[in-house]
Scaffold this motif. Sequence first.
Motif, PDB file in Angstrom:
ATOM      1  N   UNK A  80       0.822  -1.214   0.000  1.00 31.50           N
ATOM      2  CA  UNK A  80       0.000   0.000   0.000  1.00 31.50           C
ATOM      3  C   UNK A  80       0.856   1.263   0.000  1.00 31.50           C
ATOM      4  N   UNK A  81       1.924   1.255   0.812  1.00 30.47           N
ATOM      5  CA  UNK A  81       2.808   2.422   0.914  1.00 30.47           C
ATOM      6  C   UNK A  81       3.870   2.459  -0.184  1.00 30.47           C
ATOM      7  N   UNK A  82       3.912   1.375  -0.963  1.00 30.69           N
ATOM      8  CA  UNK A  82       4.866   1.210  -2.061  1.00 30.69           C
ATOM      9  C   UNK A  82       6.322   1.201  -1.588  1.00 30.69           C
ATOM     10  N   UNK A  83       6.529   0.975  -0.300  1.00 33.46           N
ATOM     11  CA  UNK A  83       7.905   0.807   0.185  1.00 33.46           C
ATOM     12  C   UNK A  83       8.492  -0.518  -0.274  1.00 33.46           C
ATOM     13  N   UNK A  84       7.618  -1.407  -0.741  1.00 30.76           N
ATOM     14  CA  UNK A  84       8.087  -2.682  -1.261  1.00 30.76           C
ATOM     15  C   UNK A  84       8.955  -2.471  -2.497  1.00 30.76           C
ATOM     16  N   UNK A  85       8.766  -1.326  -3.186  1.00 30.90           N
ATOM     17  CA  UNK A  85       9.574  -1.032  -4.373  1.00 30.90           C
ATOM     18  C   UNK A  85      11.053  -0.955  -4.027  1.00 30.90           C
ATOM     19  N   UNK A  86      11.361  -0.377  -2.856  1.00 33.08           N
ATOM     20  CA  UNK A  86      12.749  -0.296  -2.416  1.00 33.08           C
ATOM     21  C   UNK A  86      13.304  -1.687  -2.158  1.00 33.08           C
ATOM     22  N   UNK A  87      12.506  -2.532  -1.520  1.00 32.53           N
ATOM     23  CA  UNK A  87      12.951  -3.892  -1.256  1.00 32.53           C
ATOM     24  C   UNK A  87      13.228  -4.640  -2.551  1.00 32.53           C
ATOM     25  N   UNK A  88      12.370  -4.393  -3.543  1.00 31.94           N
ATOM     26  CA  UNK A  88      12.503  -5.127  -4.797  1.00 31.94           C
ATOM     27  C   UNK A  88      13.693  -4.652  -5.636  1.00 31.94           C
ATOM     28  N   UNK A  89      14.356  -3.562  -5.226  1.00 32.97           N
ATOM     29  CA  UNK A  89      15.565  -3.134  -5.934  1.00 32.97           C
ATOM     30  C   UNK A  89      16.794  -3.906  -5.453  1.00 32.97           C
ATOM     31  N   UNK A  90      16.663  -4.602  -4.319  1.00 31.89           N
ATOM     32  CA  UNK A  90      17.796  -5.370  -3.814  1.00 31.89           C
ATOM     33  C   UNK A  90      18.018  -6.607  -4.686  1.00 31.89           C
ATOM     34  N   UNK A  91      19.280  -7.027  -4.823  1.00 33.21           N
ATOM     35  CA  UNK A  91      19.562  -8.226  -5.631  1.00 33.21           C
ATOM     36  C   UNK A  91      19.256  -9.515  -4.864  1.00 33.21           C
ATOM     37  N   UNK A  92      18.019  -9.614  -4.423  1.00 28.45           N
ATOM     38  CA  UNK A  92      17.576 -10.760  -3.632  1.00 28.45           C
ATOM     39  C   UNK A  92      16.264 -11.257  -4.217  1.00 28.45           C
ATOM     40  N   UNK A  93      16.066 -12.552  -4.178  1.00 24.21           N
ATOM     41  CA  UNK A  93      14.817 -13.132  -4.662  1.00 24.21           C
ATOM     42  C   UNK A  93      13.632 -12.549  -3.891  1.00 24.21           C
ATOM     43  N   UNK A  94      12.678 -11.966  -4.618  1.00 18.70           N
ATOM     44  CA  UNK A  94      11.532 -11.304  -3.989  1.00 18.70           C
ATOM     45  C   UNK A  94      10.684 -12.269  -3.174  1.00 18.70           C
ATOM     46  N   UNK A  95      10.519 -13.452  -3.691  1.00 23.06           N
ATOM     47  CA  UNK A  95       9.702 -14.444  -2.988  1.00 23.06           C
ATOM     48  C   UNK A  95      10.363 -14.871  -1.684  1.00 23.06           C
ATOM     49  N   UNK A  96      11.690 -14.938  -1.677  1.00 24.56           N
ATOM     50  CA  UNK A  96      12.402 -15.271  -0.444  1.00 24.56           C
ATOM     51  C   UNK A  96      12.230 -14.171   0.604  1.00 24.56           C
ATOM     52  N   UNK A  97      12.196 -12.926   0.143  1.00 29.94           N
ATOM     53  CA  UNK A  97      12.026 -11.803   1.078  1.00 29.94           C
ATOM     54  C   UNK A  97      10.676 -11.884   1.784  1.00 29.94           C
ATOM     55  N   UNK A  98       9.621 -12.158   1.016  1.00 31.72           N
ATOM     56  CA  UNK A  98       8.288 -12.265   1.607  1.00 31.72           C
ATOM     57  C   UNK A  98       8.194 -13.529   2.458  1.00 31.72           C
ATOM     58  N   UNK A  99       8.804 -14.608   1.995  1.00 32.57           N
ATOM     59  CA  UNK A  99       8.780 -15.863   2.761  1.00 32.57           C
ATOM     60  C   UNK A  99       9.455 -15.680   4.115  1.00 32.57           C
ATOM     61  N   UNK A 100      10.552 -14.927   4.140  1.00 28.79           N
ATOM     62  CA  UNK A 100      11.248 -14.671   5.406  1.00 28.79           C
ATOM     63  C   UNK A 100      10.348 -13.926   6.380  1.00 28.79           C
ATOM     64  N   UNK A 101       9.600 -12.943   5.867  1.00 28.31           N
ATOM     65  CA  UNK A 101       8.661 -12.210   6.722  1.00 28.31           C
ATOM     66  C   UNK A 101       7.599 -13.141   7.293  1.00 28.31           C
ATOM     67  N   UNK A 102       7.047 -13.996   6.448  1.00 27.03           N
ATOM     68  CA  UNK A 102       5.994 -14.918   6.894  1.00 27.03           C
ATOM     69  C   UNK A 102       6.521 -15.914   7.922  1.00 27.03           C
ATOM     70  N   UNK A 103       7.735 -16.389   7.715  1.00 30.30           N
ATOM     71  CA  UNK A 103       8.331 -17.332   8.664  1.00 30.30           C
ATOM     72  C   UNK A 103       8.515 -16.677  10.026  1.00 30.30           C
ATOM     73  N   UNK A 104       9.008 -15.442  10.022  1.00 29.98           N
ATOM     74  CA  UNK A 104       9.210 -14.709  11.286  1.00 29.98           C
ATOM     75  C   UNK A 104       7.871 -14.493  11.996  1.00 29.98           C
TER      76      UNK A 104
END
Length: 228
Positions: A80-104
Amino acid sequence: MTIQHLIRLELKKTPFWKYTLLSALAIVLGIFFLLASITDSSDTVHDFNNAFQSAEMIFACIFIVFFAVLNGELVISEYNNRTILLMFTYPVDKKKMIAAKLIVITLFIVLSLAVGYTCCGLFLVGIDRKFNLLADTFSAAVLRYFIVRSVTTIVVFCCLGLWTFAAGMLRKSVTVTIVSSMLFILLRQLVIASGREPRESPGVVLVAAMITAVSLWFTFRRKITELE
């Protein structure tokens, strides 16, 4: 970057002191409602089993919503805040980033529920010894029942919590995430009420796990990288 590294990063940046306080408050609130349920003035005879079933219902209402709030605040709101755009600029798999959040989030809820059930069990044993409020006495059989039921309901509650994530991601909406948690709580109660016993059977747990797996697969495959 591995999923383990991402989980450690999430643990460092997430304000868990705030969520820990909220979790403690939720446990205290749950114990208060549990006390109210076993000291009501009705003709119901309360024993350890139905007292624990009351705790299950109370914790379902509290912690599935809490799971949804965490999903909304830590994941959905970034869309909603579109801060995810900054995260998606990192050279990291996007799905892994969200999966890490869900696991935590899931691990935090599992730990909170484990502590909550332990506190409820100790509370029931203590108050029964002091005031003799329950019809039966605490025994090894009751302890086994507590442990099995705790593990079963923790699994089911986490499945329902993950469903709220999938529901929220459909519209990238925090409101949908929270509202869906209430609908899933109602669904759980309807499933329990339709059976012979007020508890989840192994079949229900398996079905919940399968639905969770399918919903997460669809969400990660189709919705993670979408921005509206």
